[in-house]
Design a protein around this motif. Sequence first.
Motif, mmCIF file in Angstrom:
data_model
loop_
_atom_site.group_PDB
_atom_site.id
_atom_site.type_symbol
_atom_site.label_atom_id
_atom_site.label_comp_id
_atom_site.label_asym_id
_atom_site.label_seq_id
_atom_site.Cartn_x
_atom_site.Cartn_y
_atom_site.Cartn_z
ATOM 1 N N GLU A 73 113.324 66.405 84.364
ATOM 2 C CA GLU A 73 112.046 65.861 85.463
ATOM 3 C C GLU A 73 112.371 66.234 86.659
ATOM 4 O O GLU A 73 111.923 65.722 87.529
ATOM 5 C CB GLU A 73 111.806 64.549 85.185
ATOM 6 N N LEU A 74 113.321 67.093 87.037
ATOM 7 C CA LEU A 74 113.630 67.440 88.440
ATOM 8 C C LEU A 74 112.801 68.461 88.871
ATOM 9 O O LEU A 74 112.879 69.497 88.231
ATOM 10 C CB LEU A 74 115.122 67.664 88.470
ATOM 11 N N TYR A 75 112.142 68.315 89.926
ATOM 12 C CA TYR A 75 111.301 69.314 90.615
ATOM 13 C C TYR A 75 111.592 69.239 92.299
ATOM 14 O O TYR A 75 112.288 68.402 92.734
ATOM 15 C CB TYR A 75 109.741 68.723 90.748
ATOM 16 N N CYS A 76 111.583 70.568 92.679
ATOM 17 C CA CYS A 76 111.875 70.990 94.178
ATOM 18 C C CYS A 76 110.655 71.228 94.979
ATOM 19 O O CYS A 76 109.786 71.929 94.288
ATOM 20 C CB CYS A 76 113.062 72.093 94.132
ATOM 21 N N GLY B 1 109.988 64.390 88.864
ATOM 22 C CA GLY B 1 108.361 64.293 88.414
ATOM 23 C C GLY B 1 107.497 65.201 89.073
ATOM 24 O O GLY B 1 107.594 65.296 90.477
ATOM 25 N N LYS B 2 106.573 65.895 88.854
ATOM 26 C CA LYS B 2 105.742 66.761 89.357
ATOM 27 C C LYS B 2 104.933 66.065 90.373
ATOM 28 O O LYS B 2 104.627 66.886 91.358
ATOM 29 C CB LYS B 2 105.083 67.761 88.509
ATOM 30 N N HIS B 3 104.322 64.846 89.887
ATOM 31 C CA HIS B 3 103.403 64.444 90.841
ATOM 32 C C HIS B 3 104.138 63.805 92.310
ATOM 33 O O HIS B 3 103.422 64.401 93.087
ATOM 34 C CB HIS B 3 102.784 62.928 90.079
ATOM 35 N N THR B 4 105.366 63.526 92.143
ATOM 36 C CA THR B 4 105.840 62.924 93.353
ATOM 37 C C THR B 4 106.187 64.376 94.190
ATOM 38 O O THR B 4 106.075 64.497 95.173
ATOM 39 C CB THR B 4 107.281 62.405 92.911
ATOM 40 N N ALA B 5 106.615 65.378 93.636
ATOM 41 C CA ALA B 5 106.882 66.704 94.310
ATOM 42 C C ALA B 5 105.661 67.178 95.157
ATOM 43 O O ALA B 5 105.716 67.820 95.873
ATOM 44 C CB ALA B 5 107.459 67.841 93.302
ATOM 45 N N SER C 258 108.251 73.959 92.757
ATOM 46 C CA SER C 258 109.146 74.424 91.360
ATOM 47 C C SER C 258 109.853 73.336 90.730
ATOM 48 O O SER C 258 110.395 72.685 91.058
ATOM 49 C CB SER C 258 110.070 75.437 92.132
ATOM 50 N N LYS C 259 109.715 73.812 89.470
ATOM 51 C CA LYS C 259 110.891 73.287 88.424
ATOM 52 C C LYS C 259 112.181 73.918 88.857
ATOM 53 O O LYS C 259 112.086 74.959 89.489
ATOM 54 C CB LYS C 259 110.541 73.321 86.840
ATOM 55 N N LEU D 34 127.607 74.677 95.880
ATOM 56 C CA LEU D 34 126.240 74.392 94.931
ATOM 57 C C LEU D 34 125.101 74.815 95.204
ATOM 58 O O LEU D 34 124.796 74.980 96.524
ATOM 59 C CB LEU D 34 126.587 72.843 94.654
ATOM 60 N N GLY D 35 124.220 75.671 94.286
ATOM 61 C CA GLY D 35 123.167 75.978 94.543
ATOM 62 C C GLY D 35 122.364 75.805 93.078
ATOM 63 O O GLY D 35 122.889 75.677 92.050
ATOM 64 N N PHE D 36 120.901 76.005 93.364
ATOM 65 C CA PHE D 36 119.959 75.910 92.385
ATOM 66 C C PHE D 36 118.945 76.915 92.283
ATOM 67 O O PHE D 36 118.605 77.246 93.459
ATOM 68 C CB PHE D 36 119.383 74.705 92.133
ATOM 69 N N ALA D 37 118.507 77.558 91.210
ATOM 70 C CA ALA D 37 117.503 78.503 91.311
ATOM 71 C C ALA D 37 116.002 77.999 91.139
ATOM 72 O O ALA D 37 115.829 76.830 90.380
ATOM 73 C CB ALA D 37 117.742 79.344 90.156
ATOM 74 N N LEU D 38 115.018 78.583 91.413
ATOM 75 C CA LEU D 38 113.431 78.058 91.538
ATOM 76 C C LEU D 38 113.013 79.006 90.483
ATOM 77 O O LEU D 38 113.212 80.130 90.390
ATOM 78 C CB LEU D 38 112.723 78.297 93.012
ATOM 79 N N GLU D 39 111.727 78.447 90.127
ATOM 80 C CA GLU D 39 111.115 79.082 89.026
ATOM 81 C C GLU D 39 109.883 79.918 89.520
ATOM 82 O O GLU D 39 109.538 80.911 89.082
ATOM 83 C CB GLU D 39 110.397 78.060 87.957
ATOM 84 N N SER D 40 109.369 79.270 90.825
ATOM 85 C CA SER D 40 107.937 79.891 91.095
ATOM 86 C C SER D 40 108.106 80.952 92.212
ATOM 87 O O SER D 40 107.021 81.613 92.480
ATOM 88 C CB SER D 40 107.124 78.658 91.564
ATOM 89 N N VAL D 41 109.299 81.040 92.795
ATOM 90 C CA VAL D 41 109.389 82.037 94.024
ATOM 91 C C VAL D 41 110.453 82.970 93.648
ATOM 92 O O VAL D 41 111.526 82.762 93.198
ATOM 93 C CB VAL D 41 109.549 81.279 95.406
#
Lengths: 365, 365
Positions: B225-228, B327-331, B354-355, B80-87
Amino acid sequence: MNFYFFRCSKCLGIRQNEKSKKLQKDIFQFNDFMDRHYLVGTQLTVAAHCTINATIRFMDKIKIFAPATVANVSCAFDILGFALESVGDEMIFSKLDEKVITISVPLGSNLPSNPEKNVAGVVAKAMLDTAKADFGLHIHIDKRIMPGSGIGSSAASSAGTAYAVNKLLGNVFSDTELIKFAMLGEALASGIPHADNVAPAIMGGFALVRSYHPLELIKIPVPDELYCTVIHPQIEVKTENSRKILKKNILLKDAVTQWGNIAGLIAGLYSKDYDLIGRSLDDKIVEPVRSILIPLFFELKQAFLSAGALGGGISGSGPSVFALSKGKHTAENVADVMDSVYAKTGIDYDIHLSKINEQGVKIII
Amino acid sequence: MNFYFFRCSKCLGIRQNEKSKKLQKDIFQFNDFMDRHYLVGTQLTVAAHCTINATIRFMDKIKIFAPATVANVSCAFDILGFALESVGDEMIFSKLDEKVITISVPLGSNLPSNPEKNVAGVVAKAMLDTAKADFGLHIHIDKRIMPGSGIGSSAASSAGTAYAVNKLLGNVFSDTELIKFAMLGEALASGIPHADNVAPAIMGGFALVRSYHPLELIKIPVPDELYCTVIHPQIEVKTENSRKILKKNILLKDAVTQWGNIAGLIAGLYSKDYDLIGRSLDDKIVEPVRSILIPLFFELKQAFLSAGALGGGISGSGPSVFALSKGKHTAENVADVMDSVYAKTGIDYDIHLSKINEQGVKIII
């Protein structure tokens, strides 16, 4: 949330109350009422109709159906199981004034009536002790799932007992607590307190054992058109023995293959992708070892796949073999080819065809 | 389904055709039109407006963003893997008349410009050869993900190349084929043609590698609402080395624990149960071994869990460490505590927030 059942002295309907508060022994405050008239053997009274401060007694007798279950589900060894609709035990539980547990079984049954040696007795005793109940129980077991069949025989009696005794106690335990009690029965039967039969028997549908420490169960959605065909060759395979032959160590690369399939199976169930469910029903770890205990396993598997089944494998620790199909028609074809394979063996066998049972244990009349 | 892009000589809009049929070289029959004007560098002509038998040429140049990715995702090692938005990397691909591949990288970069030693060159060559392309390529790589970071540096270049070259070829390959080509880059970089970075880089979101033989990828839904949050300590850990330290054999009982968590993680993603996702992010097999390569791993983990992260672990083969939050705040809080833990080490580090990137590689202007 506790549920309390009573018969209203005014309207004579049996009612169930969801929102209630215990004020003192046997005195409950009722906030609202729901009509659910499925209770049997209830001997409840209520002092007033639709009012607060009603005096009740809980039901004294209950009859239930406890379903057969398919555990392991191919790749998902020890973590997943599902319940069947058309096969299961029937059990009657009656309160006794004396704090003892007695068990009766039909004539000719080999089941122990000693409550310390019967899974139902062990589960019931643990629950009554924990709840400090002031009553005893008589349990009648109409055993319709043969012990050692691989479709959750001990689990049905254990789960049925947990469910029914909880009703007689006034629903004091949560589902997870019931599953823990039922696991005591599994420990007695097989030496291993596993949850992948008792969880689906109690919760219905597909039940995932996400974790044992702490015990956490997740109910996975059931695609509407999913049917199960099970063949039960009437040879006994004890869970205890079929566990002993498993290797304690496995290759990491085989484990990775397996968890790809597990993830695929869960994804397939959520997304109702029948073909994905089928492709994911592939077990590289347990099936190659345990299948040697089941006569003509590979012939069965080849036959049910040729007949259009999505996939399948060993049910529980065997000897039953299950196949999942999309639609009843295909499941019937699967039953036919299973029959053809086993007709020539001289071994007695039963074949069951069932939708997935989404309810689990249920009260019957 | 192939896609063909062209600029209409009548309305001047760049159009994409989904339903088309190749009649002969460069002559296509168009059945309908869709407005999707995101193409860049396209040099296409069409002989007639909204009619059949249009003559087109495919685009000559394309610029793309190829995202960083988090593979393994704790319990889901290798699947399993997931992609980032900001990098991510930026890459420009330009057709050459001569059938050669050339690569340029920014001054000061340590990347090889020899196309046989650069993952982009290897992937591009395999694709052009397979498609029997009559052109060559110049690839400019603006590398923004440091090699050996554990957030899919080689995968971004490999996946970006697969995606872009396919566009230049006229979308002749499926996503699964693109992932197979991109895996050639992973094989060059790490010795192992793994798919759990390149698949999310190309498909976006969470990508499950259900099976390697045959290769089958499943896109898993992403809760909104999942952030990494990822911290990248700037020490290099080569995938090849961090794979060597893994044990080849594992205990069956540990594998069972792991597949309960994998099933829980997939169930959590489908049902948007953030807490279930968090509880399932528990790796008893790989993390205990690989974490020794990452300074202050357990301090980081304790800190991000205390800051409210759902869970996390080693990103890919490390040294990056990721945490998922609701949520972004927790991230952001997680980023702060990661910063606090590493500020005292003297090790350079980056922190990304990143989301989850649901699109994967994308064309940019």
